[in-house]
Write a protein that holds these residues in place. Structure first.
Motif, mmCIF file in Angstrom:
data_model
loop_
_atom_site.group_PDB
_atom_site.id
_atom_site.type_symbol
_atom_site.label_atom_id
_atom_site.label_comp_id
_atom_site.label_asym_id
_atom_site.label_seq_id
_atom_site.Cartn_x
_atom_site.Cartn_y
_atom_site.Cartn_z
ATOM 1 N N LYS A 245 -14.630 -0.142 -0.552
ATOM 2 C CA LYS A 245 -13.707 -0.780 -1.480
ATOM 3 C C LYS A 245 -12.284 -0.689 -0.926
ATOM 4 O O LYS A 245 -12.040 -0.094 0.138
ATOM 5 C CB LYS A 245 -13.800 -0.111 -2.848
ATOM 6 N N GLU A 246 -11.341 -1.252 -1.665
ATOM 7 C CA GLU A 246 -9.948 -1.233 -1.226
ATOM 8 C C GLU A 246 -9.441 0.187 -1.018
ATOM 9 O O GLU A 246 -8.682 0.468 -0.076
ATOM 10 C CB GLU A 246 -9.080 -1.958 -2.258
ATOM 11 N N THR A 247 -9.864 1.099 -1.881
ATOM 12 C CA THR A 247 -9.428 2.484 -1.745
ATOM 13 C C THR A 247 -9.910 3.092 -0.433
ATOM 14 O O THR A 247 -9.175 3.829 0.242
ATOM 15 C CB THR A 247 -9.937 3.315 -2.927
ATOM 16 N N MET B 289 -10.548 1.459 2.315
ATOM 17 C CA MET B 289 -9.790 0.850 3.408
ATOM 18 C C MET B 289 -8.394 1.455 3.502
ATOM 19 O O MET B 289 -7.874 1.676 4.606
ATOM 20 C CB MET B 289 -9.696 -0.660 3.193
ATOM 21 N N MET B 290 -7.780 1.738 2.359
ATOM 22 C CA MET B 290 -6.479 2.401 2.380
ATOM 23 C C MET B 290 -6.602 3.794 2.987
ATOM 24 O O MET B 290 -5.740 4.239 3.749
ATOM 25 C CB MET B 290 -5.931 2.491 0.958
ATOM 26 N N LYS C 75 -2.883 -5.118 -2.497
ATOM 27 C CA LYS C 75 -2.895 -3.674 -2.726
ATOM 28 C C LYS C 75 -2.493 -2.930 -1.453
ATOM 29 O O LYS C 75 -2.207 -3.535 -0.420
ATOM 30 C CB LYS C 75 -4.277 -3.227 -3.224
ATOM 31 N N ASP C 76 -2.519 -1.599 -1.535
ATOM 32 C CA ASP C 76 -1.966 -0.777 -0.462
ATOM 33 C C ASP C 76 -2.779 -0.818 0.821
ATOM 34 O O ASP C 76 -2.274 -0.444 1.882
ATOM 35 C CB ASP C 76 -1.851 0.678 -0.935
ATOM 36 N N ALA C 77 -4.025 -1.251 0.764
ATOM 37 C CA ALA C 77 -4.817 -1.327 1.989
ATOM 38 C C ALA C 77 -4.274 -2.389 2.946
ATOM 39 O O ALA C 77 -4.412 -2.262 4.165
ATOM 40 C CB ALA C 77 -6.279 -1.620 1.657
ATOM 41 N N THR C 78 -3.650 -3.435 2.413
ATOM 42 C CA THR C 78 -3.165 -4.532 3.257
ATOM 43 C C THR C 78 -2.074 -4.074 4.231
ATOM 44 O O THR C 78 -2.205 -4.293 5.448
ATOM 45 C CB THR C 78 -2.665 -5.689 2.373
#
Length: 607
Positions: free
Chosen positions: A120-122, A124-125, A398-401
């Motif tokens: 998930k995005e988390t 990846m961050m 989000k912060d992962a980008t």
């Protein structure tokens, strides 16, 4: 003797017996559209005229109420994962892969639904933040920062401890607390070696001729040892136990220095979302369980947790000074160092800093990219002004980008400018980072562990198990208030993390607290954020966190010293949390108001 032979195979027993012990859950409650086996057995004992009565006896209704196929099967998988995580009978990352098998076979989630939760995005961050941290370690920028801070603070005993703790805390906000501790412990050992050598010279234990000849001491000229930091120092190897190579027990002052590094590493991880895996576990669970609530970001996390981190660091410094260095006691005078010792320590730190040379283009580039990603994280959605993400795209960023953008640049930008030289042969410059370093240093197991927690939370939510738990826990509100529950849960979480993985404990505890908050109509952050922070308050045992284990192995301190100091530190951090969270956090996050978007359990429990 027979029982000792059986206990030697306790891991195998847990692996085999736990699934069998939990097996009645999916077997006794096979479905909601037909009576369960348990209910059928109970009904067979009733008179025939009572079996079709709409009002069954209370005990049968109690045993079968709410336990249907999805909830029971999900509970089987959740409990099995919890037991394996807590006991660590198999490696934690391997246990974290079990949801891919359990939940599809049990009919709770499809394989596709389970697998997508692992990245998930988390996650990846988390990966992006770790790669940036690895880049900082790879170019030795973290060592330069630490030594420079120590040079600025000073070398008196009280300042020296601050000099160890402040850079450790700051670096642990951004890079692994294990790597930070492994970098700082050799510096601590070198400083303590210098103090011992100066003491021996002052007491006449060193040959006067050697000192007069200006022969440099071994500690003064040697380079800092590379991790792992458990390698004995030169003084210890030569003088411990008659030259047998075993580290001696450190004195009280040395224990304080080592514990200060471990405490600062553990506390520093609470300051940012990327500081430790439990913070990102909390972020991912909070956003998945309450997707309509205002999400957490880098800025609003730091608004509360950086002040709390600084207060806890000051408390840790004072606690160690009182406990080991005689602060506020008459004996504190004996801890003063001579001018020769202060000069020797300052010269040692300055020498180590000079050994790094001038800042290279590699270090400068990594520092610039590090600052860029921090600014992008902080100003993505700072709330007090419009964030940059609103101007870039209409979709949610989000912060992962920004993290992945900086990771890409680390593999593209050159580590030096030799390719621009005209006075010699031109050659291609290596990138700031290469994949071999990532392959060796990135903790892939933590990525799987976080993903396993997300899969478990998704199974509980989709099956209805979370709603069932919330409906049962709402009754706690009648016997105790939300503040009392907060105190009990945070205290329990703090001491559970002493004997188990803090990320595993977060995966188990946080979904339960989320459903409890929703059922009690309390803001979910009121329970979830303090419990997340308590997962990092593990100071008592060497097995609690890697920093604890590193300083224990490097110093050979008595276990009783770590337990005594850690027990007090656990309670001190809990006290500061219980004071600051209902006050500062309540004001920052609006915890006094229950958000309607979090009522998906509370409404169900009252129907």
């Amino acid at each position: 003797m027979a029982h000792e032979g059986v206990l030697a195979y306790w891991r195998s027993l847990v692996v085999v017996l736990t699934p069998l012990i939990l097996l009645p859950l999916p077997l006794l409650y096979p479905g909601s559209s037909r009576r369960s086996m348990c209910e059928q057995v109970c009904l067979s004992a009733l008179p025939v005229r009572r079996r079709s009565h709409p009002r069954l006896p209370w005990n049968i209704r109690y045993m079968t109420a709410g336990l249907v196929v999805q909830e029971a099967r999900a509970a089987y998988g959740v409990l099995l994962l919890a037991v394996f995580w807590v006991t660590e009978v198999v490696p934690l990352p391997v246990t974290s892969l079990l949801p891919v098998v359990l939940f599809p076979v049990l009919g709770v989630l499809s394989t596709e639904q389970v697998c997508v939760t692992y990245l998930k995005e988390t996650n990846m961050m988390f990966i992006g933040g770790l790669i940036v941290a690895i880049a900082v370690e790879h170019c030795n920028l973290h060592k330069r920062i630490a030594l420079r801070v120590m040079m600025l603070i000073g070398a008196s005993p009280r300042r020296l401890m601050l000099g160890f703790m402040i850079p450790t805390m700051f670096l642990s906000m951004w890079i692994s607390n294990t790597a930070t501790t492994a970098m700082m412990v050799p510096i601590v050992s070198a400083v303590l070696d210098e103090l011992k050598a100066t003491d021996k010279k002052a007491n006449g234990e060193l040959p006067v001729a050697a000192a007069a000849a200006g022969r440099p001491r071994q500690v003064r000229t040697r380079s800092l040892p590379a991790p792992p930091p458990t390698t004995p120092s030169s003084w210890d190897a030569e003088n411990a136990d008659g030259g047998k190579g075993k580290l001696p027990r450190p004195n009280q002052e040395s224990v304080a220095y080592y514990l200060g590094v471990a405490y600062a590493a553990n506390i520093g991880g609470t300051g940012t979302l990327t500081g430790t895996a439990t913070n990102l576990t909390f972020k991912g669970l909070y956003e998945s369980l309450f997707p309509n609530l205002h999400g957490l970001n880098f800025a609003n996390w730091m608004l509360f947790n950086v002040p709390l981190m600084l207060i806890n660091a000051i408390v840790a410094w004072l606690w160690l000074q009182v406990l080991f260095m005689g602060l506020f006691r008459k004996s504190s005078g004996k801890q003063k160092q001579t001018p020769e010792q202060l000069e020797a320590i300052e010269e040692l730190i300055a020498t180590k800093y000079r050994e790094l040379g001038d800042m290279t283009f590699h270090e400068g580039s990594v520092l610039f990219l590090f600052l860029v990603v921090v600014v992008l994280w902080f100003f993505r959605a700072p709330e007090f002004i419009p964030g940059w993400a609103e101007y870039v795209s209409d979709v949610k960023i989000k912060d992962a980008t920004p993290a992945v953008l900086i990771v890409f640049l680390l593999f593209v930008l050159p580590a030096n400018l030799d390719f621009l030289r005209r006075d010699g042969p031109r050659k291609a410059a290596p990138a700031l980072l290469n994949w071999k370093i990532i392959h060796e240093k990135l903790p892939w197991g933590l990525v799987l562990l976080i993903g396993g927690g997300f899969a478990m939370a998704a199974a509980s939510r989709e099956s209805g198990l979370s709603k069932l738990i919330g409906a049962q826990l709402v009754h706690l509100q009648d016997s105790m208030g939300s503040t009392a529950i907060l105190v009990i849960m945070c205290t329990a979480t703090t001491f559970l993390t002493e004997v188990s993985s803090n990320t595993a404990i977060a995966n188990i505890v946080l979904p339960v607290l989320a459903e409890m908050a929703s059922a009690m109509r309390v803001h979910p952050l009121f329970f979830m954020m303090p419990a997340t922070l308590c997962c990092s308050y593990a100071f008592m045992l060497p097995v609690a966190t890697p920093p604890n284990a590193i300083v224990m192995a490097a110093s050979n301190m008595r276990p009783g010293d770590m337990i005594k100091a850690g027990l007090g530190m656990n309670f001190l951090c809990l006290i500061t949390l219980f004071i600051m969270f209902p006050t500062l956090a309540s004001w920052l996050y609006g915890l006094d108001v229950f958000p309607p978007e979090a009522a998906h359990i509370g409404m169900q429990s009252r129907l």
